[in-house]
Design an enzyme around this catalytic site. Structure first.
Site, PDB file in Angstrom:
ATOM      1  N   HIS A 223      57.094  33.595  43.843  1.00  0.00           N
ATOM      2  CA  HIS A 223      57.355  34.908  43.245  1.00  0.00           C
ATOM      3  C   HIS A 223      58.739  35.068  42.632  1.00  0.00           C
ATOM      4  O   HIS A 223      59.041  36.094  42.047  1.00  0.00           O
ATOM      5  CB  HIS A 223      57.167  36.017  44.289  1.00  0.00           C
ATOM      6  CG  HIS A 223      58.260  36.029  45.319  1.00  0.00           C
ATOM      7  ND1 HIS A 223      58.210  35.272  46.459  1.00  0.00           N
ATOM      8  CD2 HIS A 223      59.425  36.691  45.370  1.00  0.00           C
ATOM      9  CE1 HIS A 223      59.299  35.467  47.163  1.00  0.00           C
ATOM     10  NE2 HIS A 223      60.071  36.317  46.529  1.00  0.00           N
TER      11      HIS A 223
HETATM   12  C1  UD1 Z   1      61.750  41.447  45.301  1.00  0.00           C
HETATM   13  C2  UD1 Z   1      63.188  40.987  45.484  1.00  0.00           C
HETATM   14  C3  UD1 Z   1      63.195  39.520  45.886  1.00  0.00           C
HETATM   15  C4  UD1 Z   1      62.317  39.289  47.096  1.00  0.00           C
HETATM   16  C5  UD1 Z   1      60.909  39.841  46.849  1.00  0.00           C
HETATM   17  C6  UD1 Z   1      60.122  39.731  48.119  1.00  0.00           C
HETATM   18  C7  UD1 Z   1      64.847  42.077  44.026  1.00  0.00           C
HETATM   19  C8  UD1 Z   1      65.682  41.918  42.829  1.00  0.00           C
HETATM   20  N1  UD1 Z   1      63.959  41.089  44.240  1.00  0.00           N
HETATM   21  O1  UD1 Z   1      61.193  40.715  44.221  1.00  0.00           O
HETATM   22  O2  UD1 Z   1      64.511  39.129  46.231  1.00  0.00           O
HETATM   23  O3  UD1 Z   1      62.241  37.912  47.357  1.00  0.00           O
HETATM   24  O4  UD1 Z   1      61.010  41.233  46.480  1.00  0.00           O
HETATM   25  O5  UD1 Z   1      58.749  39.760  47.871  1.00  0.00           O
HETATM   26  O6  UD1 Z   1      64.980  43.033  44.743  1.00  0.00           O
HETATM   27  N2  UD1 Z   1      54.747  44.907  42.280  1.00  0.00           N
HETATM   28  C9  UD1 Z   1      53.533  45.472  42.516  1.00  0.00           C
HETATM   29  N3  UD1 Z   1      53.286  45.979  43.766  1.00  0.00           N
HETATM   30  C10 UD1 Z   1      54.192  45.951  44.769  1.00  0.00           C
HETATM   31  C11 UD1 Z   1      55.452  45.377  44.509  1.00  0.00           C
HETATM   32  C12 UD1 Z   1      55.704  44.856  43.264  1.00  0.00           C
HETATM   33  O7  UD1 Z   1      52.675  45.529  41.644  1.00  0.00           O
HETATM   34  O8  UD1 Z   1      53.897  46.431  45.888  1.00  0.00           O
HETATM   35  C13 UD1 Z   1      55.003  44.326  40.932  1.00  0.00           C
HETATM   36  C14 UD1 Z   1      55.511  45.370  39.968  1.00  0.00           C
HETATM   37  O9  UD1 Z   1      55.003  45.051  38.733  1.00  0.00           O
HETATM   38  C15 UD1 Z   1      56.998  45.092  39.954  1.00  0.00           C
HETATM   39  C16 UD1 Z   1      57.033  43.580  40.126  1.00  0.00           C
HETATM   40  O10 UD1 Z   1      55.962  43.295  41.026  1.00  0.00           O
HETATM   41  O11 UD1 Z   1      57.589  45.508  38.774  1.00  0.00           O
HETATM   42  C17 UD1 Z   1      58.294  43.052  40.733  1.00  0.00           C
HETATM   43  O12 UD1 Z   1      58.646  43.780  41.916  1.00  0.00           O
HETATM   44  P1  UD1 Z   1      60.177  43.912  42.340  1.00  0.00           P
HETATM   45  O13 UD1 Z   1      60.262  44.671  43.611  1.00  0.00           O
HETATM   46  O14 UD1 Z   1      61.009  44.348  41.190  1.00  0.00           O
HETATM   47  O15 UD1 Z   1      60.623  42.421  42.571  1.00  0.00           O
HETATM   48  P2  UD1 Z   1      59.945  41.265  43.421  1.00  0.00           P
HETATM   49  O16 UD1 Z   1      59.576  40.188  42.472  1.00  0.00           O
HETATM   50  O17 UD1 Z   1      58.911  41.809  44.316  1.00  0.00           O
HETATM   51  N1  UDP Z   2      54.620  37.009  53.775  1.00  0.00           N
HETATM   52  C1  UDP Z   2      53.452  37.649  54.198  1.00  0.00           C
HETATM   53  N2  UDP Z   2      52.345  37.577  53.410  1.00  0.00           N
HETATM   54  C2  UDP Z   2      52.326  36.898  52.219  1.00  0.00           C
HETATM   55  C3  UDP Z   2      53.512  36.249  51.803  1.00  0.00           C
HETATM   56  C4  UDP Z   2      54.643  36.335  52.597  1.00  0.00           C
HETATM   57  O1  UDP Z   2      53.434  38.249  55.278  1.00  0.00           O
HETATM   58  O2  UDP Z   2      51.266  36.904  51.551  1.00  0.00           O
HETATM   59  C5  UDP Z   2      55.823  37.113  54.629  1.00  0.00           C
HETATM   60  C6  UDP Z   2      56.410  35.777  55.003  1.00  0.00           C
HETATM   61  O3  UDP Z   2      55.744  35.244  56.130  1.00  0.00           O
HETATM   62  C7  UDP Z   2      57.851  36.133  55.258  1.00  0.00           C
HETATM   63  C8  UDP Z   2      58.116  37.238  54.272  1.00  0.00           C
HETATM   64  O4  UDP Z   2      56.836  37.751  53.878  1.00  0.00           O
HETATM   65  O5  UDP Z   2      58.021  36.646  56.565  1.00  0.00           O
HETATM   66  C9  UDP Z   2      58.834  36.666  53.083  1.00  0.00           C
HETATM   67  O6  UDP Z   2      58.791  37.544  52.025  1.00  0.00           O
HETATM   68  P1  UDP Z   2      58.869  37.076  50.526  1.00  0.00           P
HETATM   69  O7  UDP Z   2      58.443  35.676  50.388  1.00  0.00           O
HETATM   70  O8  UDP Z   2      58.143  38.106  49.758  1.00  0.00           O
HETATM   71  O9  UDP Z   2      60.407  37.281  50.204  1.00  0.00           O
HETATM   72  P2  UDP Z   2      61.733  36.379  50.358  1.00  0.00           P
HETATM   73  O10 UDP Z   2      61.808  35.907  51.765  1.00  0.00           O
HETATM   74  O11 UDP Z   2      61.634  35.276  49.367  1.00  0.00           O
HETATM   75  O12 UDP Z   2      62.822  37.305  49.983  1.00  0.00           O
END
Ligand code: UD1
Ligand code: UDP
Length: 370
Positions: A223
């Site tokens: 992601h």
């Molecule tokens: C964010 C964090 C990243 C973290 C990740 C964990 C920042 C800059 N990035 O990235 O460090 O590793 O979360 O998963 O804060 N979206 C949905 N539904 C949701 C959430 C997101 O559709 O419930 C989609 C939306 O289109 C959104 C895009 O995902 O615009 C990105 O979401 P965003 O929270 O901006 O960043 P992540 O890629 O999730």
């Molecule tokens: N995770 C989860 N379900 C998923 C993917 C990840 O529960 O489908 C959990 C994972 O086990 C870990 C946390 O989410 O505990 C990590 O989050 P993510 O990978 O979104 O973010 P990051 O750690 O890279 O910031």
């Protein structure tokens, strides 16, 4: 009695807060702390947010700001506005932030400007790549924090290299002379605590049974913006995985789903896409898989906790100990490197205790109980 305002918003923060917010309400600590739990709304889908609160029994957030989606500036700005108002209304003694997301930065900045001390869980991590939004967020959050609660010795050393040293025993910490402590990793606490809860579920509720998995598989998560938003990198990763000969299970993050559609890319036949799963299912999958392929920070460590070889699809990692111990290979988005890492022998030898002893939550509260 200290009033903590905890600010969370993204999936990995729910996992971390599950440990600390539960402890705050435990018999041992509830006379010392009260908590206002704020969800910024950064993640909002049922399987990116609500499932964690329900399954992990995280207390219902007191407030959900509903700030999800949009550009970095817009998201962080709207969070700042909402958090400033809440901090002024609720007057916490300190603000607790986790990790490196936009919710982390907004929480640290809103509190710091209002002269409310900030405690940062997962302080000191560095990838040394400022192109990553996470690196920008974590450096800025560290600079504003009074308690820098590091998960590893590497993180303490990173801060020291930046001139941020512990203020020493006895002195009351401030943002200018902070407390720096290696408290261990709350994600290790979470992995230990919830794996037994996952295992207590009836067999028909467990992930493998529900998904009908009865053979060897690799677990994939993907992601990071540097992979998902770059068509070339995403295509290159998919093509390498397609020719790996492995059966791969891929709980697909909504960001990556969106970008695959936008780029018109298809996932190869040996990669089975499923919706993101809750934490208990994730622990089942991590325990049962042959290996992990990921660009997640948290999942790299969970692979290590379960003794599963990990291939990390990034240019660098902030969890360098997993690489040094031989359990994690950082391979960029380079097909040959990915394939070679996937066919490397399983690491031998034990896994050192790099992330504490499962009591990081307790140690965090002990630090904050000043
Ligand atoms: C964010 C964090 C990243 C973290 C990740 C964990 C920042 C800059 N990035 O990235 O460090 O590793 O979360 O998963 O804060 N979206 C949905 N539904 C949701 C959430 C997101 O559709 O419930 C989609 C939306 O289109 C959104 C895009 O995902 O615009 C990105 O979401 P965003 O929270 O901006 O960043 P992540 O890629 O999730
Ligand atoms: N995770 C989860 N379900 C998923 C993917 C990840 O529960 O489908 C959990 C994972 O086990 C870990 C946390 O989410 O505990 C990590 O989050 P993510 O990978 O979104 O973010 P990051 O750690 O890279 O910031």
């Amino acid at each position: 009695m200290h009033h903590i305002m905890s600010i969370i918003g993204a999936r990995p923060q729910f996992v971390k807060a599950a440990v600390v917010s539960r402890l705050i309400r435990s018999e041992a600590w509830r006379d010392r702390f009260s908590e206002t739990l704020v969800h910024t709304g950064q993640h909002y889908d049922e399987n990116m947010s609500a499932v964690f609160f329900r399954e992990m029994r995280i207390p219902e957030p007191d407030i959900n700001l509903g700030v999800g989606g949009g550009s970095h500036g817009s998201m962080t700005g709207r969070m700042l506005e909402g958090l400033e108002r809440l901090i002024l209304e609720r007057k916490p003694d300190l603000v607790l932030v986790y990790g490196d997301t936009n919710s982390t930065l907004a929480g640290a900045l809103a509190a710091s400007k209002l002269l409310v001390p900030v405690a940062h869980v997962e302080a000191g991590l560095r990838s040394f790549n400022k192109r990553m939004p996470e690196e920008q967020n974590r450096i800025l959050a560290d600079r504003l924090s009074t308690w820098l609660l590091c998960p590893t010795e590497t993180a303490v050393r990173n801060l020291s290299r930046e001139g941020v040293e512990d203020t020493g025993p006895g002195a009351a910490p401030t943002a200018d002379s902070p407390r720096v402590a290696n408290v261990g990793d709350v994600m290790y606490d979470a992995s230990l605590f919830y794996r037994s809860i996952a295992a207590e579920r009836p067999a028909e509720d467990r992930a493998l049974r529900r998904l009908g998995i009865d053979g060897p598989f690799h677990l994939l998560t993907l992601h990071r913006a540097e992979n998902s938003d770059d068509r070339g990198r995403l295509a290159s990763i998919l093509s390498a995985l397609g020719s790996s000969g492995k059966s791969i299970l891929f709980p697909l993050h909504p960001r990556t789903r969106k970008m695959l559609e936008a780029f018109g890319l298809t996932v190869p036949g040996n990669v089975r896409v499923i919706e993101p799963v809750g934490f208990l299912d994730m622990l089942d999958l991590e325990r049962e898989c042959e290996g992990v392929i990921t660009d997640s920070g948290g999942v790299q460590k969970e692979a290590f906790f379960f003794g599963k070889p990990c291939v990390t699809l990034r240019d660098q990692t902030e969890w360098t100990e997993t690489v040094e111990s031989g359990w994690n290979r950082v391979v960029r988005a380079e097909p040959r490197a990915i394939l070679s890492a996937l066919s490397a022998p399983i690491p031998s030898g034990s896994r050192p205790e790099l992330y504490g002893s499962g009591d990081a939550g307790e140690r965090i509260l002990a630090e904050l109980d000043h």
